[in-house]
Design a protein around this motif. Structure first.
Motif, PDB file in Angstrom:
ATOM      1  N   UNK A  83      20.991 -46.619 126.563  1.00 57.70           N
ATOM      2  CA  UNK A  83      21.033 -46.921 125.128  1.00 57.70           C
ATOM      3  C   UNK A  83      20.381 -48.266 124.844  1.00 57.70           C
ATOM      4  N   UNK A  84      20.585 -49.235 125.731  1.00 61.80           N
ATOM      5  CA  UNK A  84      19.919 -50.538 125.600  1.00 61.80           C
ATOM      6  C   UNK A  84      18.408 -50.362 125.737  1.00 61.80           C
ATOM      7  N   UNK A  85      17.987 -49.559 126.700  1.00 60.73           N
ATOM      8  CA  UNK A  85      16.563 -49.301 126.938  1.00 60.73           C
ATOM      9  C   UNK A  85      15.904 -48.688 125.704  1.00 60.73           C
ATOM     10  N   UNK A 141      33.818 -50.569 126.839  1.00 64.68           N
ATOM     11  CA  UNK A 141      32.581 -50.273 127.551  1.00 64.68           C
ATOM     12  C   UNK A 141      32.499 -48.801 127.934  1.00 64.68           C
ATOM     13  N   UNK A 142      33.601 -48.270 128.468  1.00 66.47           N
ATOM     14  CA  UNK A 142      33.581 -46.882 128.943  1.00 66.47           C
ATOM     15  C   UNK A 142      33.484 -45.908 127.779  1.00 66.47           C
ATOM     16  N   UNK A 143      34.084 -46.251 126.656  1.00 71.37           N
ATOM     17  CA  UNK A 143      33.995 -45.381 125.482  1.00 71.37           C
ATOM     18  C   UNK A 143      32.555 -45.240 125.002  1.00 71.37           C
ATOM     19  N   UNK A 144      31.793 -46.337 125.125  1.00 72.06           N
ATOM     20  CA  UNK A 144      30.381 -46.283 124.723  1.00 72.06           C
ATOM     21  C   UNK A 144      29.613 -45.319 125.612  1.00 72.06           C
ATOM     22  N   UNK A 145      29.876 -45.378 126.913  1.00 69.76           N
ATOM     23  CA  UNK A 145      29.195 -44.479 127.840  1.00 69.76           C
ATOM     24  C   UNK A 145      29.551 -43.035 127.612  1.00 69.76           C
ATOM     25  N   UNK A 146      30.833 -42.785 127.329  1.00 73.01           N
ATOM     26  CA  UNK A 146      31.290 -41.410 127.097  1.00 73.01           C
ATOM     27  C   UNK A 146      30.772 -40.863 125.774  1.00 73.01           C
ATOM     28  N   UNK A 147      30.518 -41.753 124.822  1.00 73.88           N
ATOM     29  CA  UNK A 147      30.047 -41.300 123.508  1.00 73.88           C
ATOM     30  C   UNK A 147      28.663 -40.655 123.596  1.00 73.88           C
ATOM     31  N   UNK A 148      27.866 -41.024 124.605  1.00 70.47           N
ATOM     32  CA  UNK A 148      26.554 -40.401 124.759  1.00 70.47           C
ATOM     33  C   UNK A 148      26.707 -38.930 125.138  1.00 70.47           C
ATOM     34  N   UNK A 149      27.666 -38.624 126.009  1.00 70.90           N
ATOM     35  CA  UNK A 149      27.926 -37.227 126.370  1.00 70.90           C
ATOM     36  C   UNK A 149      28.396 -36.460 125.138  1.00 70.90           C
ATOM     37  N   UNK A 150      29.280 -37.088 124.382  1.00 68.60           N
ATOM     38  CA  UNK A 150      29.798 -36.445 123.172  1.00 68.60           C
ATOM     39  C   UNK A 150      28.674 -36.199 122.168  1.00 68.60           C
ATOM     40  N   UNK A 151      27.723 -37.139 122.113  1.00 64.68           N
ATOM     41  CA  UNK A 151      26.588 -36.970 121.204  1.00 64.68           C
ATOM     42  C   UNK A 151      25.710 -35.789 121.589  1.00 64.68           C
ATOM     43  N   UNK A 197      31.566 -44.048 137.276  1.00 61.97           N
ATOM     44  CA  UNK A 197      31.213 -45.436 136.968  1.00 61.97           C
ATOM     45  C   UNK A 197      29.714 -45.520 136.684  1.00 61.97           C
ATOM     46  N   UNK A 198      28.912 -44.942 137.593  1.00 62.23           N
ATOM     47  CA  UNK A 198      27.459 -45.013 137.457  1.00 62.23           C
ATOM     48  C   UNK A 198      26.949 -44.271 136.241  1.00 62.23           C
ATOM     49  N   UNK A 199      27.502 -43.103 135.952  1.00 64.28           N
ATOM     50  CA  UNK A 199      27.025 -42.319 134.818  1.00 64.28           C
ATOM     51  C   UNK A 199      27.319 -43.019 133.499  1.00 64.28           C
ATOM     52  N   UNK A 200      28.548 -43.494 133.345  1.00 65.90           N
ATOM     53  CA  UNK A 200      28.912 -44.186 132.104  1.00 65.90           C
ATOM     54  C   UNK A 200      28.114 -45.477 131.947  1.00 65.90           C
ATOM     55  N   UNK A 201      27.922 -46.173 133.068  1.00 65.98           N
ATOM     56  CA  UNK A 201      27.140 -47.410 133.030  1.00 65.98           C
ATOM     57  C   UNK A 201      25.705 -47.125 132.601  1.00 65.98           C
ATOM     58  N   UNK A 241      29.371 -57.862 137.057  1.00 62.11           N
ATOM     59  CA  UNK A 241      29.391 -58.593 135.788  1.00 62.11           C
ATOM     60  C   UNK A 241      28.122 -59.431 135.622  1.00 62.11           C
ATOM     61  N   UNK A 242      27.655 -60.023 136.727  1.00 61.21           N
ATOM     62  CA  UNK A 242      26.450 -60.858 136.700  1.00 61.21           C
ATOM     63  C   UNK A 242      25.196 -59.992 136.498  1.00 61.21           C
ATOM     64  N   UNK A 243      25.181 -58.819 137.105  1.00 62.93           N
ATOM     65  CA  UNK A 243      24.011 -57.943 137.012  1.00 62.93           C
ATOM     66  C   UNK A 243      23.872 -57.314 135.629  1.00 62.93           C
ATOM     67  N   UNK A 244      24.996 -57.055 134.971  1.00 62.50           N
ATOM     68  CA  UNK A 244      24.952 -56.385 133.670  1.00 62.50           C
ATOM     69  C   UNK A 244      24.793 -57.354 132.499  1.00 62.50           C
ATOM     70  N   UNK A 245      25.052 -58.630 132.750  1.00 60.02           N
ATOM     71  CA  UNK A 245      25.006 -59.625 131.673  1.00 60.02           C
ATOM     72  C   UNK A 245      23.668 -59.682 130.943  1.00 60.02           C
ATOM     73  N   UNK A 246      22.504 -59.624 131.662  1.00 58.00           N
ATOM     74  CA  UNK A 246      21.220 -59.681 130.937  1.00 58.00           C
ATOM     75  C   UNK A 246      21.016 -58.534 129.953  1.00 58.00           C
ATOM     76  N   UNK A 247      21.772 -57.452 130.113  1.00 57.05           N
ATOM     77  CA  UNK A 247      21.641 -56.301 129.217  1.00 57.05           C
ATOM     78  C   UNK A 247      22.703 -56.311 128.118  1.00 57.05           C
TER      79      UNK A 247
END
Length: 618
Positions: free
Chosen positions: A555-557, A596-606, A545-549, A581-587
């Protein structure tokens, strides 16, 4: 992990720091637990133990059976006052448990530590039995009354996040006497078998060419360049695990059955629902994460390990080659001071405030780094209590992965320092978000090192190591989660043999690792040493959860013009006061979005794509 440590045991002398010096590593620090208490026999420690006992009884006498009436009042007779007193008691008990726990994990083989561990745990359980009524009674008050109380009593309003969070436990709450029985019996059930696991593991020695080695040193052999050294380490691990499987099988069966009984009485539908509730995360969110990772096995671990086998000159790697360094990897041992400077520099480039907090861990002896007999294996950051400070434990051997582990645990430490302002009741972040700062700290350190590496061979080695770490964090941990699901499901039908558990282990490992890794005899025992299965069932998905998040967050940073650091610090400072959900909303992130999880996994694939491109251009 605080829940692994609370209520634990004794006194570790700082004088042993001098003996923890290695020519290559430099002076490795040991932690200064005197910041909590001078010793286990000090009047400060024994006095607080007596004080906590007295105050727990007094609290029960003052408030038990009176909370419904207190909900209609303010000031000294109101719920807000009760919460302040409860939090103050939690702070004292937390400090006692933290000191006892950290000293116990300094050397679990020391019988004096073991006694303090048991005695402190018994005392804390006794105190908790007097406080148990508080949450149960609060949850029996009508929601509308509590809402009105929070609106009119400023003190109660301060604890709004905690009170709202508490309501989520309502459907699974038992009658008071049953809750007290569960609490008191935990000493002779789950807690006892947790301690048996820790002490058994600390005593194990692994025979490599006649030398008896502890777990951490033997596991470290699996990262050596020489394949014969890796094989010997792997076989030594398998042999000793096999010799002790009877104990580990008993522990696993007992704890799985204990959890099943608790879940049945509390009417949890799914075997992992109690963990999801503790993490304040929805089951469908975790299910989506697990499904996305499993679907990505061929694109991630299968693909990468096939590439790695070719780099190592093999058609198929042995299971002990999984974390082998590439030929391009430097053999140099990384001194402690270099590791410290690397992490602090990476943190400083992101935010000087972050580096300043992390630097205190080094300057003020909040870290325990040497490998030594009896010390707890692995690594953790323990938050202790807001009136003190966190502590970090690592087993530093100078490997590149050890530097990343240091960056990871210091991320936890920074998070815990920042969240401490929320107070003892609201500073603890749910495990799913508790891995955010640690994984982000790792990513900052990795990116800083990669940006300074121009040599293609060195860059390949660094990228490969990062990919492996991410696979270990995401793929391996979801495989662990699936293994736990299979074990706990199968246990419902009856006791499992060592062979049964080994078969379940191999089924998830072969699926996740893929055809490029040969799983041979011996590996069926490797489930036995994973502490998370024992201490915190189903905890492991929090890493994925933490790694994908963090992959999505990073990527936002990378795309942010300004303001990211401020929002990031607000996330960390929130502690346990806000839902994910409240903590991640500003990003602009939403973990409930299936993509959401596919986006996180795509960084590893990249990163794997980049490795493949480097390989082709070599």
């Amino acid at each position: 992990m605080k829940n692994m440590l609370s209520g634990t045991a004794i006194n570790f002398s700082a004088s042993s720091a001098a003996s923890a010096t290695d020519a290559a590593l430099g002076d490795l620090p040991t932690w200064k637990l005197q910041d909590l208490y001078p010793s286990a026999t000090s009047t400060a420690f024994t006095g607080d133990m007596e004080k906590a006992g007295r105050q727990a009884i007094a609290f029960e006498e003052k408030w038990k059976g009176k909370l419904a009436d207190a909900a209609t009042k303010e000031g000294a007779e109101g719920i807000g006052q009760a919460l302040k007193e409860y939090e103050a008691l939690d702070e004292i008990i937390g400090r006692l448990g933290s000191f006892a726990g950290l000293t116990y994990f300094s050397d679990t083989s020391n019988p004096v530590n073991g006694k303090l561990y048991g005695d402190a745990q018994a005392k804390i359980t006794e105190f908790s039995s007097h406080l148990l009524f508080f949450a149960l009674e609060l949850n029996r008050i009508d929601d509308a009354i509590i809402d009105a109380c929070m609106a009119h009593d400023p003190d109660a309003g301060h604890y709004r996040p905690w009170l709202i969070d508490l309501r989520k436990d309502k459907p699974y709450q038992l009658e008071d006497k049953l809750e007290q029985l569960f609490l008191e019996k935990s000493m002779t059930s789950a807690a006892a078998f947790n301690r048996l696991f820790d002490e058994t593991m600390a005593e194990l020695r692994f025979d490599v060419d006649g030398e008896k080695l502890p777990l951490e040193v033997t596991l470290n052999m699996l990262q050596e360049k020489d394949p014969e050294v890796r094989r010997k380490g792997a076989m030594a691990l398998a042999k000793t695990f096999k010799e002790n499987l009877r104990v580990f099988t008993l522990i696993t069966n007992t704890l799985a059955k204990d959890k099943d009984i608790s879940d049945r009485w509390r009417n949890f539908e799914d075997i992992a629902d109690s963990r999801h509730l503790a993490n304040r995360v929805e089951r469908d969110v975790v299910d989506a994460l697990a499904a996305a990772v499993k679907q990505a096995y061929p694109r991630l671990s299968h693909r990468y390990y096939k590439m790695k086998a070719k780099w190592l000159g093999m058609d198929q790697m042995n299971f002990w080659d999984r974390n082998a360094p590439l030929p391009e990897t430097s053999n140099a041992v990384i001194p402690w001071n270099e590791a410290r400077d690397t992490v602090l520099s990476a943190y400083s480039n992101f935010a000087p405030e972050m580096a300043a907090i992390a630097k205190r861990f080094f300057d003020e002896q909040w870290i325990d780094a040497p490998v030594r007999p009896g010390k707890a294996p692995g690594a953790f950051a323990h938050p202790t209590v807001p009136s003190a400070h966190p502590y970090v434990l690592v087993n530093y051997l100078g490997k590149p992965r050890d530097v990343m582990t240091l960056a990871h645990e210091l991320g936890h430490g920074v998070h815990q320092v920042l969240a401490g302002a929320q107070g003892a009741l609201m500073c603890q972040t749910p495990l799913t978000l508790a891995e955010t700062a640690s994984v982000f700290g790792e990513m900052l350190t990795f990116r800083a090192l990669l940006d300074n590496t121009k040599d293609k061979r060195e860059r390949k080695a660094m990228l490969a190591q990062k990919v492996e770490d991410m696979i270990n964090t995401v793929v391996r941990q979801i495989a662990f989660y699936e293994f736990e699901r299979k074990v706990h499901t199968a246990r419902k039908a009856g006791e499992l043999t060592s062979d049964d558990i080994g078969e379940l282990w191999l089924s998830v490992q072969s699926e996740s690792l893929g055809p490029a890794i040969k799983i041979s005899e011996g590996y069926e025992t490797y489930w036995a040493y994973i502490p998370h299965f024992i201490h915190s069932p189903f905890y492991v998905y929090a890493y994925a959860f933490g790694d994908c998040l963090v992959n999505s967050l990073y990527a936002v940073y990378q795309k942010a013009d300004s303001g990211f650091q401020e929002k990031y610090f607000e996330l960390l400072k929130a502690g346990g006061t806000k839902h994910h959900s409240e903590l991640l909303k500003p990003f602009g992130l939403d973990a409930t979005d299936p993509s959401f999880w596919s986006k996180g996994l795509s960084m590893i694939e990249g990163l794997i794509d980049e490795l493949e491109a480097l390989d082709k251009s070599a």
